[in-house]
Design a protein around this motif. Structure first.
Motif, PDB file in Angstrom:
ATOM      1  N   ALA A 172       0.834  -1.209   0.000  1.00 50.22           N
ATOM      2  CA  ALA A 172       0.000   0.000   0.000  1.00 50.22           C
ATOM      3  C   ALA A 172       0.867   1.256   0.000  1.00 50.22           C
ATOM      4  O   ALA A 172       0.604   2.210  -0.746  1.00 50.22           O
ATOM      5  CB  ALA A 172      -0.932  -0.008   1.211  1.00 50.22           C
ATOM      6  N   TRP A 185      -4.779   1.365  -7.173  1.00 48.72           N
ATOM      7  CA  TRP A 185      -5.684   1.753  -6.088  1.00 48.72           C
ATOM      8  C   TRP A 185      -6.434   0.542  -5.548  1.00 48.72           C
ATOM      9  O   TRP A 185      -6.686   0.439  -4.344  1.00 48.72           O
ATOM     10  CB  TRP A 185      -6.647   2.835  -6.562  1.00 48.72           C
ATOM     11  CG  TRP A 185      -7.463   3.417  -5.457  1.00 48.72           C
ATOM     12  CD1 TRP A 185      -8.792   3.298  -5.256  1.00 48.72           C
ATOM     13  CD2 TRP A 185      -6.972   4.195  -4.344  1.00 48.72           C
ATOM     14  NE1 TRP A 185      -9.182   3.956  -4.111  1.00 48.72           N
ATOM     15  CE2 TRP A 185      -8.077   4.516  -3.535  1.00 48.72           C
ATOM     16  CE3 TRP A 185      -5.708   4.647  -3.971  1.00 48.72           C
ATOM     17  CZ2 TRP A 185      -7.968   5.273  -2.377  1.00 48.72           C
ATOM     18  CZ3 TRP A 185      -5.595   5.396  -2.814  1.00 48.72           C
ATOM     19  CH2 TRP A 185      -6.707   5.704  -2.036  1.00 48.72           C
ATOM     20  N   ILE A 234      -4.131  -1.061  -3.103  1.00 49.27           N
ATOM     21  CA  ILE A 234      -3.996  -0.274  -1.872  1.00 49.27           C
ATOM     22  C   ILE A 234      -5.161  -0.574  -0.940  1.00 49.27           C
ATOM     23  O   ILE A 234      -4.972  -0.845   0.268  1.00 49.27           O
ATOM     24  CB  ILE A 234      -3.953   1.235  -2.211  1.00 49.27           C
ATOM     25  CG1 ILE A 234      -2.668   1.579  -2.959  1.00 49.27           C
ATOM     26  CG2 ILE A 234      -4.053   2.075  -0.934  1.00 49.27           C
ATOM     27  CD1 ILE A 234      -2.681   2.955  -3.596  1.00 49.27           C
ATOM     28  N   CYS A 275      -5.071  -2.722   2.721  1.00 53.06           N
ATOM     29  CA  CYS A 275      -5.565  -2.168   3.989  1.00 53.06           C
ATOM     30  C   CYS A 275      -6.654  -3.047   4.582  1.00 53.06           C
ATOM     31  O   CYS A 275      -6.726  -3.230   5.805  1.00 53.06           O
ATOM     32  CB  CYS A 275      -6.080  -0.749   3.772  1.00 53.06           C
ATOM     33  SG  CYS A 275      -4.791   0.462   3.414  1.00 53.06           S
ATOM     34  N   LEU A 326      -2.968   7.044   5.043  1.00 55.29           N
ATOM     35  CA  LEU A 326      -3.048   5.661   5.505  1.00 55.29           C
ATOM     36  C   LEU A 326      -3.000   5.667   7.028  1.00 55.29           C
ATOM     37  O   LEU A 326      -2.121   6.303   7.623  1.00 55.29           O
ATOM     38  CB  LEU A 326      -1.896   4.827   4.950  1.00 55.29           C
ATOM     39  CG  LEU A 326      -1.763   4.751   3.423  1.00 55.29           C
ATOM     40  CD1 LEU A 326      -0.553   3.910   3.047  1.00 55.29           C
ATOM     41  CD2 LEU A 326      -3.022   4.194   2.792  1.00 55.29           C
TER      42      LEU A 326
END
Length: 482
Positions: free
Chosen positions: A297, A371, A374, A378, A399
């Protein structure tokens, strides 16, 4: 230092005058000069030339060297210096510089004219263009005018010149050419002559009209040994800052990169990783240290900040700020697509060549998937969803470190819910109470809490039911735009 003698040698080789080259003997009529500067600037842009040339002291038909008796810098228009008058009469996007050259024992005047940018150059509110050997009003040639506007709209920062008039050895001193060859997975050439071919193919380096070389902004940004050698882009270096607490009052460390993005990317990633909080976990029989953030990420967000920044915004570049509870990655330039459609929309970048090479060098994910990864990283780490804030001239991605579900603010819970629905949708699935509980790492006993969150997301227009008539227990949700 530029080799103007060699440049004039090359210009004289042209059989005729062109849209970006004008030869004169001693014609210094102010209005004629202004119209020709305008026409040459537009001609250089039309034909995608890096520079236009206005030369005094050379006969226009034969290109014989006759010399000039006047000095452009000493001429006047009325009581005003000619250069100042011309700059006043020309549009603000016009730029030129004059040099007096001792050429074959005679004085030759050389005016270097920058190509038009963003819009045609105008002189006394009129745009001009060279048609054959004549200077004409641009509006009298609508097809040429349309083509020029098309060129101007497609000129980008990457293709502009960062450093002019370089010998091959000077290019080698300024760029880490061996890094480029290594990243391409090719054997190292025996000499610079072998490497320059590949750099020119990628338009990292160009051969000029005078036979010397120029480094483009793209070449400098990616491969510079020292970005400070390139004044126009030195402020685009990556800056990393660490703070003692969750405010910006107490700065602990600051590091600003000095090398090109490709050359310095892994060092920046290692530097960031060394500053991040970590924890030890037992994986089987092994004790391992894990970062508080998914490395993928962080890598993708930083790479996106480099790729998608707006280079037209001067004085600032990508910044990574590290706090105990979050990381903020900021870059100049607002997104070209709606931030809520990052996951499903086709990718769009204002710096296509930079994006292409960064991905070819495997410094970030394939086009359009960054994206997604990412958000998924998460989710898998049970972290709050990344937050996107758009400002007048920039974008910030935040983040967050791990925190209990009860401590996550409602806006961030809703963001996580929405992004989870987006990810599920592009995977051909739907958000459910169960999938959202799993995303937050919650047990079945939290079903009621998640149901209330889903209802709030529906009320906010973030998600909608796939089939509103389905029984509540089996309800599935998709993004509102789906």
């Amino acid at each position: 230092m530029r080799d103007f003698v060699k440049l004039i040698d090359e210009l004289r080789k042209f059989e005729n005058e062109t849209s970006w080259i004008e030869f004169k003997c001693n014609n210094y009529t102010p209005e004629t000069i202004g119209e020709n500067i305008c026409a040459l600037a537009n001609g250089a842009a039309l034909h995608e030339k890096r520079c236009a040339y206005y030369v005094w002291g050379i006969e226009d038909k034969t290109h014989d060297v006759v010399g000039t008796t006047k000095d452009f810098l000493s001429l006047k228009k009325g009581n005003q210096e000619l250069e100042l008058w011309l700059r006043t009469m020309l549009s603000k996007n016009a730029d030129f510089e004059y040099h007096c050259v001792d050429y074959l024992g005679k004085k030759v005047g050389l005016l270097l004219i920058a190509p038009a940018e963003k819009q045609p150059v105008v002189f006394q509110k009129l745009a001009y263009i060279k048609v054959g050997s004549n200077t004409k009003k641009l509006h009298d040639f609508p097809e040429v005018e349309a083509k020029l506007w098309d060129r101007l709209r497609n000129v980008n920062f990457e293709s502009r010149i960062a450093k002019f008039d370089l010998e091959l050895q000077e290019v080698a001193k300024l760029l880490e050419t061996s890094v480029y060859i290594e990243m391409r997975g090719m054997p190292q050439p025996a000499n610079m002559e072998g490497a320059i071919h590949y750099l020119m193919e990628e338009e990292l380096v160009l051969r000029q009209d005078n036979g010397l070389f120029a480094i483009t902004n793209l070449g400098a940004l990616l491969l510079a040994r020292n970005l400070n050698d390139f004044s126009r882009i030195s402020r685009k270096a990556v800056r990393v800052i660490q703070y003692a607490d969750n405010s910006r009052l107490d700065m602990l460390k600051e590091n600003t990169g000095t090398k090109g993005y490709v050359v310095d990317f892994e060092r920046v990633m290692q530097y960031i990783d060394a500053l991040l909080p970590s924890r030890e976990v037992i994986d089987g029989a092994l004790r391992q240290t894990r970062s508080a953030y998914p490395p993928l990420a962080i890598r993708e967000v930083v790479a996106n900040a480099l790729i998608h920044q707006d280079f037209a915004i001067t004085g600032t570049g990508p910044t990574i700020e590290i706090f105990p509870n979050r990381i903020e990655i900021t870059n100049p330039g607002i997104p070209l697509i709606d931030v809520r459609r990052f996951i499903d929309n086709p990718p769009k970048s204002r710096n296509e060549k930079l994006a292409l090479l960064m991905r070819r060098f495997r410094l970030c994910e394939e086009l359009g998937t960054g994206w997604d990864k990412i958000v998924l990283a998460c989710e898998q780490a049970l972290l709050p969803a990344p937050r996107i804030d758009v400002y007048e001239e920039g974008i910030k991605v935040t983040l967050f470190a791990g925190m209990p579900f009860a401590s996550i603010p409602m806006e961030d819970r809703l963001q996580a819910c929405y992004l989870h629905a987006c990810i599920k949708y592009v995977q051909g699935e739907q958000l459910t109470n169960s999938s959202l509980r799993k995303r937050f790492g919650l047990s079945a006993s939290s079903s009621g809490t998640i149901s209330r969150l889903i209802r709030e997301a529906v009320l906010r227009g973030l998600i909608k039911a796939l089939d509103p008539d389905t029984a509540p227990k089996h309800m599935k949700y998709i993004p509102e735009w789906a």
